[in-house]
Design a protein around this motif. Structure first.
Motif, PDB file in Angstrom:
ATOM      1  N   CYS A  90      32.710 -40.200  21.557  1.00 32.79           N
ATOM      2  CA  CYS A  90      31.819 -39.168  22.055  1.00 32.79           C
ATOM      3  C   CYS A  90      30.637 -39.880  22.708  1.00 32.79           C
ATOM      4  CB  CYS A  90      31.358 -38.328  20.867  1.00 32.79           C
ATOM      5  SG  CYS A  90      30.098 -37.121  21.220  1.00 32.79           S
ATOM      6  N   ALA A  91      30.132 -39.344  23.801  1.00 39.73           N
ATOM      7  CA  ALA A  91      29.005 -39.979  24.479  1.00 39.73           C
ATOM      8  C   ALA A  91      28.093 -38.902  25.056  1.00 39.73           C
ATOM      9  CB  ALA A  91      29.501 -40.916  25.581  1.00 39.73           C
ATOM     10  N   ALA A  92      26.847 -39.249  25.254  1.00 39.14           N
ATOM     11  CA  ALA A  92      25.876 -38.284  25.767  1.00 39.14           C
ATOM     12  C   ALA A  92      24.885 -38.977  26.674  1.00 39.14           C
ATOM     13  CB  ALA A  92      25.153 -37.606  24.603  1.00 39.14           C
ATOM     14  N   SER A  93      24.322 -38.208  27.581  1.00 41.05           N
ATOM     15  CA  SER A  93      23.313 -38.775  28.474  1.00 41.05           C
ATOM     16  C   SER A  93      22.312 -37.702  28.869  1.00 41.05           C
ATOM     17  CB  SER A  93      23.956 -39.373  29.727  1.00 41.05           C
ATOM     18  OG  SER A  93      24.455 -38.349  30.555  1.00 41.05           O
ATOM     19  N   HIS A  94      21.189 -38.163  29.396  1.00 36.85           N
ATOM     20  CA  HIS A  94      20.166 -37.258  29.912  1.00 36.85           C
ATOM     21  C   HIS A  94      19.760 -37.713  31.295  1.00 36.85           C
ATOM     22  CE1 HIS A  94      16.579 -34.933  30.468  1.00 36.85           C
ATOM     23  NE2 HIS A  94      15.802 -35.994  30.429  1.00 36.85           N
ATOM     24  N   ARG A  95      20.136 -36.941  32.293  1.00 34.55           N
ATOM     25  CA  ARG A  95      19.740 -37.213  33.677  1.00 34.55           C
ATOM     26  C   ARG A  95      19.931 -38.666  34.053  1.00 34.55           C
ATOM     27  NH1 ARG A  95      14.982 -33.300  35.802  1.00 34.55           N
ATOM     28  NH2 ARG A  95      15.986 -31.359  35.230  1.00 34.55           N
ATOM     29  N   ASP A  96      18.846 -39.344  34.359  1.00 33.83           N
ATOM     30  CA  ASP A  96      18.949 -40.709  34.872  1.00 33.83           C
ATOM     31  C   ASP A  96      19.097 -41.756  33.780  1.00 33.83           C
ATOM     32  OD1 ASP A  96      16.494 -40.054  37.439  1.00 33.83           O
ATOM     33  OD2 ASP A  96      18.649 -39.744  37.401  1.00 33.83           O
ATOM     34  N   ASP A  97      19.209 -41.313  32.556  1.00 34.83           N
ATOM     35  CA  ASP A  97      19.264 -42.270  31.459  1.00 34.83           C
ATOM     36  C   ASP A  97      20.684 -42.789  31.241  1.00 34.83           C
ATOM     37  OD1 ASP A  97      17.466 -42.201  28.266  1.00 34.83           O
ATOM     38  OD2 ASP A  97      18.270 -43.828  29.490  1.00 34.83           O
ATOM     39  N   LYS A  98      20.796 -43.817  30.465  1.00 40.51           N
ATOM     40  CA  LYS A  98      22.089 -44.432  30.190  1.00 40.51           C
ATOM     41  C   LYS A  98      22.920 -43.531  29.289  1.00 40.51           C
ATOM     42  CE  LYS A  98      19.771 -46.920  26.509  1.00 40.51           C
ATOM     43  NZ  LYS A  98      18.470 -46.380  26.875  1.00 40.51           N
ATOM     44  N   ILE A  99      24.224 -43.804  29.273  1.00 40.48           N
ATOM     45  CA  ILE A  99      25.129 -43.068  28.400  1.00 40.48           C
ATOM     46  C   ILE A  99      25.106 -43.724  27.027  1.00 40.48           C
ATOM     47  CG2 ILE A  99      27.550 -42.495  28.006  1.00 40.48           C
ATOM     48  CD1 ILE A  99      27.870 -42.230  31.019  1.00 40.48           C
ATOM     49  N   ILE A 100      24.923 -42.909  26.005  1.00 48.00           N
ATOM     50  CA  ILE A 100      24.913 -43.381  24.624  1.00 48.00           C
ATOM     51  C   ILE A 100      26.229 -43.000  23.969  1.00 48.00           C
ATOM     52  CG2 ILE A 100      23.732 -43.302  22.399  1.00 48.00           C
ATOM     53  CD1 ILE A 100      21.919 -44.356  24.517  1.00 48.00           C
ATOM     54  N   PHE A 101      26.873 -43.984  23.340  1.00 44.68           N
ATOM     55  CA  PHE A 101      28.167 -43.749  22.713  1.00 44.68           C
ATOM     56  C   PHE A 101      28.041 -43.595  21.206  1.00 44.68           C
ATOM     57  CE2 PHE A 101      31.404 -44.521  25.972  1.00 44.68           C
ATOM     58  CZ  PHE A 101      30.651 -45.067  26.990  1.00 44.68           C
ATOM     59  N   GLY A 102      28.950 -42.789  20.629  1.00 48.57           N
ATOM     60  CA  GLY A 102      29.129 -42.768  19.180  1.00 48.57           C
ATOM     61  C   GLY A 102      29.992 -43.938  18.769  1.00 48.57           C
ATOM     62  N   LYS A 103      30.230 -44.057  17.460  1.00 50.41           N
ATOM     63  CA  LYS A 103      31.000 -45.180  16.937  1.00 50.41           C
ATOM     64  C   LYS A 103      32.492 -45.022  17.142  1.00 50.41           C
ATOM     65  CE  LYS A 103      28.104 -47.184  13.362  1.00 50.41           C
ATOM     66  NZ  LYS A 103      28.084 -47.654  11.956  1.00 50.41           N
ATOM     67  N   GLY A 104      32.922 -43.818  17.435  1.00 50.82           N
ATOM     68  CA  GLY A 104      34.340 -43.602  17.664  1.00 50.82           C
ATOM     69  C   GLY A 104      35.060 -43.047  16.454  1.00 50.82           C
ATOM     70  N   THR A 105      36.134 -42.323  16.711  1.00 45.34           N
ATOM     71  CA  THR A 105      37.034 -41.805  15.677  1.00 45.34           C
ATOM     72  C   THR A 105      38.446 -42.213  16.049  1.00 45.34           C
ATOM     73  OG1 THR A 105      35.662 -39.874  15.172  1.00 45.34           O
ATOM     74  CG2 THR A 105      37.984 -39.758  14.564  1.00 45.34           C
ATOM     75  N   ARG A 106      39.122 -42.871  15.116  1.00 46.77           N
ATOM     76  CA  ARG A 106      40.509 -43.282  15.378  1.00 46.77           C
ATOM     77  C   ARG A 106      41.435 -42.130  15.027  1.00 46.77           C
ATOM     78  NH1 ARG A 106      42.712 -47.954  16.385  1.00 46.77           N
ATOM     79  NH2 ARG A 106      40.798 -49.058  15.836  1.00 46.77           N
ATOM     80  N   LEU A 107      42.183 -41.683  16.005  1.00 47.22           N
ATOM     81  CA  LEU A 107      43.124 -40.578  15.818  1.00 47.22           C
ATOM     82  C   LEU A 107      44.546 -41.123  15.690  1.00 47.22           C
ATOM     83  CD1 LEU A 107      43.767 -37.502  15.813  1.00 47.22           C
ATOM     84  CD2 LEU A 107      43.955 -37.654  18.309  1.00 47.22           C
ATOM     85  N   HIS A 108      45.196 -40.752  14.585  1.00 50.78           N
ATOM     86  CA  HIS A 108      46.604 -41.117  14.381  1.00 50.78           C
ATOM     87  C   HIS A 108      47.436 -39.851  14.490  1.00 50.78           C
ATOM     88  CE1 HIS A 108      45.619 -45.077  12.610  1.00 50.78           C
ATOM     89  NE2 HIS A 108      44.589 -44.453  12.093  1.00 50.78           N
TER      90      HIS A 108
END
Lengths: 111, 117
Positions: A90-108
């Motif tokens: 999952c990732a999020a951003s605000h306008r001109d700012d960088k994209i921030i990522f979550g740690k991730g979820t491994r899906l099996h």
């Protein structure tokens, strides 16, 4: 400081069923949200996104839901297929700012 | 389909050595990024680059790190005097636009795994 949180490190789902991946964020200034998928030994690939002016975006088997009041978004995959087994960021951003990522979820996806 | 390519795929180096990771972004893209992922941790932003200069950098990107676009195609990340904690997968990414125009779609390379001994 985790602005984007994926609290489930892993998730197992039966093939054909619905996979629901959850994500929470803390920064109310975020106005764009994205999901990336990553296979082992590969870089993350863009999957689907949603703007904060919407609460749902659908693309084939993938739907992203956004609940701004709860600062929560989720990715639904239906029906789940074996090739969906991967790590989802999952990732999020605000306008001109960088994209921030979550740690991730491994899906099996289980046969 | 155009793609971001990174070399080397894996580099092993001794602590204190300098490392250069190379990336070839997608040709019509204007914005370039480096991210890293330490094993078991989240993907972290390092730096973004536009118009031959750094546009944004994180706290991680200290004086030990530098980026360069030495020619029209390559985008490099240099890590001087590597430390054990620099061991990670380093991802290069590029995008057509940034900020309000940005669809958010970053195209990532496959990553360069750096192991510092």
């Amino acid at each position: 400081d985790q602005q984007v949180k994926q609290n489930s490190p892993s998730l197992s789902v039966q093939e054909g069923r619905i996979s629901i991946l959850n994500c929470d964020y803390t920064n109310s200034m975020f106005d764009y949200f994205l999901w990336y998928k990553k296979y082992p030994a590969e870089g993350p690939t863009f999957l689907i996104s949603i703007s904060s002016i919407k609460d749902k975006n659908e693309d084939g088997r993938f739907t992203v839901f956004l609940n701004k009041s709860a600062k929560h978004l989720s990715l639904h995959i239906v029906p789940s297929q074996p090739g969906d087994s991967a790590v989802y960021f999952c990732a999020a951003s605000h306008r001109d700012d960088k994209i921030i990522f979550g740690k991730g979820t491994r899906l099996h996806i289980l046969p | 389909e155009p793609e971001v390519t990174q070399t080397p795929s894996h580099q092993v180096t001794q602590m204190g050595q300098e490392v250069i990771l190379r990336c070839v972004p997608i040709s019509n893209h204007l914005y370039f990024y480096w991210y890293r992922q330490i094993l078991g941790q989240k993907v972290e932003f390092l730096v973004s680059f536009y118009n031959n200069e750094i546009s944004e950098k994180s706290e991680i990107f200290d004086d030990q790190f530098s980026v360069e676009r030495p020619d029209g195609s390559n985008f490099t990340l240099k890590i001087r005097s590597t430390k054990l904690e620099d061991s990670a997968m380093y991802f290069c990414a590029s995008s057509e636009a940034y900020g309000e125009q940005n669809t958010g779609e970053l195209f990532f390379g496959e990553g360069s795994r750096l192991t510092v001994l």
